[in-house]
Scaffold this active site. Structure first.
Site, PDB file in Angstrom:
ATOM      1  N   LYS A 140       8.808  14.396  -2.895  1.00  0.00           N
ATOM      2  CA  LYS A 140       9.666  13.841  -1.784  1.00  0.00           C
ATOM      3  C   LYS A 140      10.884  14.689  -1.377  1.00  0.00           C
ATOM      4  CE  LYS A 140       8.139   9.325  -2.732  1.00  0.00           C
ATOM      5  NZ  LYS A 140       8.232   8.015  -3.515  1.00  0.00           N
ATOM      6  N   LYS A 180       0.687   1.919   1.724  1.00  0.00           N
ATOM      7  CA  LYS A 180       1.041   1.174   2.848  1.00  0.00           C
ATOM      8  C   LYS A 180       1.176   2.332   3.944  1.00  0.00           C
ATOM      9  CE  LYS A 180       1.268  -3.530   3.168  1.00  0.00           C
ATOM     10  NZ  LYS A 180       2.100  -4.647   2.710  1.00  0.00           N
ATOM     11  N   LYS A 212      -3.982   8.919  -1.764  1.00  0.00           N
ATOM     12  CA  LYS A 212      -3.769   7.799  -2.396  1.00  0.00           C
ATOM     13  C   LYS A 212      -3.806   6.637  -1.554  1.00  0.00           C
ATOM     14  CE  LYS A 212      -0.019   5.873  -5.404  1.00  0.00           C
ATOM     15  NZ  LYS A 212       0.987   6.115  -6.352  1.00  0.00           N
TER      16      LYS A 212
END
Ligand code: TRP
Length: 347
Positions: free
Chosen positions: A123, A205, A202
């Site tokens: 990240k 959203k 994966k």
């Protein structure tokens, strides 16, 4: 003291804690990877299920949307069968002890341990400016779990490393201040990795590759029809390879077991086209969640009920959390009032 075994929280049933970020209504990935199992765990464990809004703010988010995301996830929790009578269902930021314990763990955790986390490396590499919260994220997660002295933590594969760190934090704190925290063990999700409709990564959203568990049948079909199938199957009658097809893997979750040989056989033989195969899948997903949609409709019509459930959950969680935090502070010398003794010093 440190070699003593810590007893977990909870009474006769061992305690479970798990958390999910408030990303709005749950999707198939949330359901297969977590919620379905959480519902089962209620049978044999004392469960705490937490909507982790304080974790969510370490990533990109829109303040105006956050309340709805929390509410919609709570509706999903309840609609799939998490039961507020048996489990403690609450929002993380309603229980301030989470961040208080996290701060304390910050003081005993080497930065190097945090920098090694795969999720952090991934990240942070995608951001120009990295918030400290992204680095400290697993400390808050450890605090979530250890605050309730939970023994078991249902998670997906991607959280195993964070859980190892939580154990390490428990060990380190116990060694220094006396055994208090049990070392929490993972209960790995049996569903494995749930791949998104694009077949690329994966289901999530932010990737826009999901099917919502509360979607109406037409929406489910509109989503499922876009799913990527075996790329080698170009014409309708080409033989397919179910083992590489994500639509087939979803069939295995939502289509009754006795129908799977037919789905698989017709794919391999090229006797059923992908469109029809997807139609069957969409129908079965819609059918699987019919009751869930109905319960969600009912809850959305009575938002006060949802609020009351979360309020009661937070109150219950706080009672438990406060006890642990008091003990932690006591052992760390942070309860100073009780130590005041008149010394007879003049003036
Ligand atoms: N980090 C977890 C995830 O992204 C969510 C989470 C927060 C969690 N606190 C937790 C999971 C405590 C298990 C236990 O999926």
């Amino acid at each position: 003291m440190a070699d003593q075994e810590a007893t977990g929280g909870g009474g006769d049933r061992p305690r479970v804690f798990s958390g999910m970020q408030p990303s709005g209504e749950a999707h198939l990935g949330n359901y297969l990877g977590a919620l379905q199992q959480w519902v089962q765990l209620q049978e044999s464990y004392e469960c705490y299920f937490c909507i982790v809004d304080e974790h969510a703010i370490t990533g990109e988010f829109t303040p105006a949307e956050l309340p709805d995301r929390v509410f919609d996830l709570a509706v999903s929790f309840l609609a799939v069968g998490l039961d507020p009578e048996r489990s403690t269902i609450f929002v993380q930021s309603d229980v301030p002890e989470h961040v208080r314990l996290a701060w304390i763990f910050n003081a005993v955790t080497p930065v190097g341990d945090l920098e090694r986390m795969t999720q952090y490396k991934d990240k942070s590499s995608r951001r120009e400016s990295v918030p400290a919260g992204l680095l400290n994220y697993p400390i808050l997660q450890a605090a979530d779990i250890l605050l309730y002295r939970a023994q078991k933590v249902p998670v997906g594969e991607d959280q195993v490393q964070h859980l190892e760190l939580a154990r390490e934090i428990a060990r380190r704190w116990n060694a220094r201040f006396g055994t208090l925290f049990p070392e929490p063990q993972a209960i790995l999700s049996q569903a494995g990795r749930i791949v998104g409709l694009d077949g690329a990564g994966k289901m999530s959203k932010s990737m826009g590759n999901t099917v919502g568990i509360l979607d109406e049948p037409e929406e489910i079909w509109a989503r499922v029809r876009t799913a990527v199938t075996d790329p080698q199957r170009i014409r309708k009658n080409d033989p397919g390879r179910p083992e590489v097809c994500n639509v087939f893997s979803l069939h295995q979750h939502f289509t009754p077991a006795e129908r799977i040989p037919d789905i698989e056989g017709q794919c391999r033989a090229g006797t059923r086209g992908c469109v029809e195969c997807k139609q069957i899948l969409a129908e079965n997903i819609a059918e699987h969640f019919a009751g869930t949609r109905e319960r969600a409709r009912e809850l959305k019509a009575h938002p006060d009920r949802v609020r009351e459930i979360l309020d009661a959950g937070a109150a219950r969680a706080r009672r438990e959390a406060a006890q642990t935090l008091d003990e932690v502070r006591e052992r760390m010398g942070m309860v100073w009032r009780g130590r005041l003794q008149p010394t007879g010093r003049p003036g």
